[in-house]
Design an enzyme around this catalytic site. Structure first.
Site, mmCIF file in Angstrom:
data_model
loop_
_atom_site.group_PDB
_atom_site.id
_atom_site.type_symbol
_atom_site.label_atom_id
_atom_site.label_comp_id
_atom_site.label_asym_id
_atom_site.label_seq_id
_atom_site.Cartn_x
_atom_site.Cartn_y
_atom_site.Cartn_z
ATOM 1 N N GLY A 39 61.989 0.955 -33.902
ATOM 2 C CA GLY A 39 60.923 0.659 -32.934
ATOM 3 C C GLY A 39 60.277 -0.688 -33.247
ATOM 4 O O GLY A 39 60.062 -1.518 -32.353
ATOM 5 N N HIS A 40 59.974 -0.908 -34.527
ATOM 6 C CA HIS A 40 59.397 -2.205 -34.926
ATOM 7 C C HIS A 40 60.401 -3.333 -34.656
ATOM 8 O O HIS A 40 60.025 -4.414 -34.179
ATOM 9 C CB HIS A 40 59.064 -2.211 -36.419
ATOM 10 N N LYS A 156 54.215 2.496 -27.091
ATOM 11 C CA LYS A 156 54.114 3.842 -27.652
ATOM 12 C C LYS A 156 52.657 4.171 -27.983
ATOM 13 O O LYS A 156 52.190 5.275 -27.748
ATOM 14 C CB LYS A 156 54.959 3.951 -28.913
ATOM 15 N N GLN A 160 46.040 1.917 -27.741
ATOM 16 C CA GLN A 160 45.857 0.748 -28.602
ATOM 17 C C GLN A 160 46.165 -0.534 -27.823
ATOM 18 O O GLN A 160 45.419 -1.521 -27.899
ATOM 19 C CB GLN A 160 46.795 0.885 -29.807
#
Ligand code: AMP
Length: 287
Positions: A39-40, A156, A160
């Site tokens: 994901g990163h 995701k 945030q």
């Protein structure tokens, strides 16, 4: 790409980014807490397509963890992280602050904190008091240190993302915020550092979170407008799979406001957070 620059001090980040700027390179910042997963890496690929230079940061930020959360146990895997980032070939420099004081020079207790608006106390914020104030505090610091053109965050962690867009627009920070799509396992579970807390049995049940949110999304797409009943069913489904549900909600995808039936239809998003074993998982599905 030549060797990745690995740096630990604010002064050296400023120097590196200063050199990039002097040669007219655009810069994207990808902040992470490490324990690098695909994901990163997908965020860095996204960043690499949009900017000439990609700066990743790896810092487990204490101010975004509440009492009783997993700050001490949060996985710290720097050696593997550096190898994964190097293999990806999408990152030019990694900033790993050499101590907490590199980011919070006066220490955590004396640190200036950002006080985020009420949205920060809804959804995940209702279950993690002060969390988004802590995220904003570290992101603002990282933006001030690196002064990038782009800030790349994952969809995701959707709340945030929306709150950091708000931070940037309210404080008039000269950076563009971009959200990158969520990377998932084949069974739908979103990649997350916290998945490592799942037992084998919990890992089998964990994809139910995404499946359930997707089910709510499909029903709304097909015309169902009774959100309350849909969300009630969704919670039961999650509880039947062994989750303790923090929330499942339908919100406006732009600003996370509560949709009002009288307004013209807007783009919506289903968001959920639920605990299974010692893992707290979050996910969302755009409608
Ligand atoms: P973290 O290290 O968990 O703080 O995450 C760092 C960044 O990676 C945040 O912008 C996250 O939203 C993003 N991220 C985390 N998991 C994923 C994923 N599965 N797919 C895409 N981005 C992700």
């Amino acid at each position: 790409m030549s060797e990745i620059i690995n740096t630990a001090t604010v002064a050296s980040v400023r120097e590196i980014v200063g050199d990039w700027r002097a040669s007219h390179r655009s810069v994207a910042l990808v902040p992470t807490m490490g324990n690098i997963h695909a994901g990163h890496i997908s965020l860095t690929e996204f960043a690499h397509e949009l900017a000439d230079r990609v700066l990743m940061t790896i810092f487990v930020n204490p101010t975004q963890f509440g009492a009783g959360e997993d700050l001490e146990n949060y996985p710290r895997t720097l050696k593997q992280d550096m190898a994964a980032v190097k293999a990806a070939g999408t990152v030019h420099a990694v900033f790993v602050p050499k101590s907490i004081k590199a980011i919070y020079p006066y220490g955590i207790d004396e640190a200036i904190q950002v006080n985020m608006p009420p949205l920060s106390r809804e959804l995940c914020g209702a279950f993690r008091p002060g969390h988004f104030d802590g995220v904003a505090s570290v992101v603002l610091r990282l933006l001030n240190i690196a002064q990038p053109d782009l800030l790349i965050l994952g969809e995701k962690d959707y709340q945030q993302l929306v709150l950091m867009e708000r931070l940037v627009s309210d404080l008039r920070l000269p950076v563009s915020v971009l959200g990158a799509p969520t990377e998932r396992h084949a069974d739908g579970l979103a990649l997350s550092s916290r998945n490592r807390y799942l037992s084998d049995d919990e890992r089998v049940r964990a994809p139910t979170l995404h499946a359930t949110l997707a089910g709510v999304g499909n029903a709304i797409r097909e015309g169902e407008r009774n959100y309350a009943i849909l969300l009630e069913h969704a919670k039961h489904k999650l509880e039947a799979a062994g989750f303790a549900v923090d929330y499942v909600e339908v919100r406006d995808a732009k600003d996370l406001s509560v949709p009002n039936g009288r307004q013209a239809p807007r783009e919506l998003i289903v968001l959920g957070a639920a605990r299974i074993g010692s893992a707290r998982l979050i996910d969302n599905v755009r409608i």
